[in-house]
Design an enzyme around this catalytic site. Structure first.
Site, PDB file in Angstrom:
ATOM      1  N   ASP A  91     -37.269  41.097 -17.454  1.00 24.93           N
ATOM      2  CA  ASP A  91     -36.861  42.376 -16.883  1.00 24.93           C
ATOM      3  C   ASP A  91     -36.490  42.145 -15.417  1.00 24.93           C
ATOM      4  O   ASP A  91     -37.350  41.872 -14.578  1.00 24.93           O
ATOM      5  CB  ASP A  91     -38.001  43.386 -16.988  1.00 24.93           C
ATOM      6  CG  ASP A  91     -37.621  44.771 -16.469  1.00 24.93           C
ATOM      7  OD1 ASP A  91     -36.549  44.907 -15.856  1.00 24.93           O
ATOM      8  OD2 ASP A  91     -38.419  45.704 -16.666  1.00 24.93           O
ATOM      9  N   GLN A 123     -33.729  28.236  -2.058  1.00 24.00           N
ATOM     10  CA  GLN A 123     -32.868  28.189  -3.242  1.00 24.00           C
ATOM     11  C   GLN A 123     -32.874  29.544  -3.925  1.00 24.00           C
ATOM     12  O   GLN A 123     -33.922  30.090  -4.233  1.00 24.00           O
ATOM     13  CB  GLN A 123     -33.339  27.116  -4.226  1.00 24.00           C
ATOM     14  CG  GLN A 123     -32.463  27.068  -5.484  1.00 24.00           C
ATOM     15  CD  GLN A 123     -32.886  25.981  -6.447  1.00 24.00           C
ATOM     16  OE1 GLN A 123     -32.972  24.817  -6.085  1.00 24.00           O
ATOM     17  NE2 GLN A 123     -33.149  26.352  -7.692  1.00 24.00           N
ATOM     18  N   TYR A 228     -26.694  20.593 -12.150  1.00 24.77           N
ATOM     19  CA  TYR A 228     -27.666  19.579 -12.542  1.00 24.77           C
ATOM     20  C   TYR A 228     -28.721  19.495 -11.450  1.00 24.77           C
ATOM     21  O   TYR A 228     -28.404  19.345 -10.261  1.00 24.77           O
ATOM     22  CB  TYR A 228     -26.951  18.248 -12.715  1.00 24.77           C
ATOM     23  CG  TYR A 228     -27.768  17.124 -13.300  1.00 24.77           C
ATOM     24  CD1 TYR A 228     -28.811  17.349 -14.183  1.00 24.77           C
ATOM     25  CD2 TYR A 228     -27.453  15.802 -12.980  1.00 24.77           C
ATOM     26  CE1 TYR A 228     -29.538  16.302 -14.727  1.00 24.77           C
ATOM     27  CE2 TYR A 228     -28.163  14.747 -13.522  1.00 24.77           C
ATOM     28  CZ  TYR A 228     -29.212  15.001 -14.393  1.00 24.77           C
ATOM     29  OH  TYR A 228     -29.921  13.953 -14.926  1.00 24.77           O
TER      30      TYR A 228
END
Length: 388
Positions: A91, A123, A228
């Site tokens: 959610d 990140q 990657y």
């Protein structure tokens, strides 16, 4: 006295990106990184044979004063802090409640204890651009404005908190935004396409049935790109240690593209299972709308015995079935809009790495096999792998 070399602090070291960051850093010389402090809420599943590694168990939902007491001795010399921690929920509205305080507490605590801090690397991801809500401008690029998120996108408050603090500090920041992440993790993870697909393909093979694509016709035929994890780590370390990259954000993708129609077939070949053309007419909505052909959550409900059978015959970790992120795969393959990103900005700043996306999947599976999580070889898959 300031440290003469860099000291890394990696939050979320048991995750896909955090694990890749540690793997990247341990391949650097001691003269560059003298210490690598890693943390996670859970105990380490992998112990790296590098004397620079020091692990500390931290939960960044803990009150900041308690975190500071835990960190102040070990983390005082940290120069570069990498944040890859994440708490998943299917959610999206719930994600903000956990992930915003998770980052704020991380930032408050490392800023308080590390007097020589030089850089914070956050990140996030391409949901920053609203790919989970509908079509977006292609290619995704860093100058695109924020969309009207009505307070749901937790990336924005994470960034804003960091921006406000950084204005009063000497350290710099970077933001790295990968697309769908492919990589190894020694633990379960909230969003793992690779392990989920491996479980699906190997169970289908064990059942003697074809591996049908579960998503919609649009994604099946669309051009997509991915990130990657080792490449994300490479970009994160490069950006955070390059002077002219101070206070810059960078999108990440491998540098090539895939089409799921052909990628699905290639992955099926790797595991030795047939992947026939999907019959989207059985669910007409999957042909024209963002609706799955069938639900992976529903499919997986009674499949654990088949995975246990695979492990008995060929090896692998029986517990890995519970690592399958079936809900995430439903979203990824049927309810998110295909997107393409660009790393043009990073290229202009000097980042040069390019990865072959299909090979990154193969490398990820070989890593899972080497760790004993997936069966190595696996019967008739050997015959097909020789042709890859």
């Amino acid at each position: 006295m300031a440290p003469s070399t860099k000291v890394a602090f990696v939050a979320g070291s048991n995750g896909i990106s955090g694990n890749a960051l540690v793997e990247h850093l341990i391949r650097t010389p001691n003269s560059e990184w003298s210490k690598i402090i890693i943390t996670s809420r859970r105990p380490l599943a992998v112990y790296w044979q590098d004397p620079r590694i020091e692990f500390i168990a931290l939960d960044f939902l803990t009150p900041v004063p308690d975190l500071i007491r835990q960190m102040e001795s070990l983390c005082k010399d940290v120069t570069h802090a990498f944040f890859t921690s994440y708490i998943h929920d299917n959610d999206f509205k719930v994600l903000k409640d956990k992930n915003v305080p998770l980052f704020r507490n991380f930032l408050d605590s490392i800023d308080a204890v590390a007097s020589n801090l030089q850089n914070v690397c956050l990140q996030t991801g391409t949901k920053h651009f609203g790919i989970h809500l509908g079509p977006v401008h292609v290619p995704i690029h860093e100058k695109m404005p924020r969309y009207e998120d009505h307070g749901d996108n937790f990336y924005y408050p994470q960034e804003d908190y960091m921006f406000a603090m950084q204005k009063k500090r000497n350290w710099s920041y970077n933001i790295i935004r990968p697309n769908g992440i492919i990589g190894f993790t020694p633990h379960s993870n909230g969003m793992s396409e690779a392990i989920t697909l491996a479980l699906y393909f190997l169970i289908c093979r064990e059942m003697g049935v074809p591996a049908t694509f579960p998503g919609n016709e649009m994604l099946y035929n669309f051009v997509d790109d991915q990130s990657y994890a080792p490449s994300i780590a490479d970009m994160s370390v490069w950006a955070s240690t390059t002077e002219h990259c101070r206070n810059e954000d960078f999108n990440h993708c491998n540098g090539d593209v895939l089409v799921w129609r052909y990628h699905w077939e290639a992955m099926g070949k790797y595991f030795g299972v047939d992947c026939p053309e999907p019959d989207f007419s059985k669910n007409e909505s999957s042909r024209t709308k963002m609706v799955n052909n069938f639900s992976m959550i529903d499919w997986a409900r009674d499949k654990k015995p088949y995975w246990e059978s695979v492990c008995r015959k060929y090896g692998g970790n029986p517990d890995a079935f519970d690592w399958g992120t079936w809900g995430f795969f439903d979203w990824m393959s049927g309810r998110t809009w295909p997107t393409l990103g660009t790393t043009s900005k990073a290229r202009k700043f000097g980042w040069t790495r390019v990865d072959d996306t299909r090979e990154s999947w193969y490398e990820t599976y070989r890593s899972f096999e080497a760790a004993g999580i997936l069966p190595k070889g696996g019967g008739k898959a050997n015959e097909d792998r020789a042709k890859l």
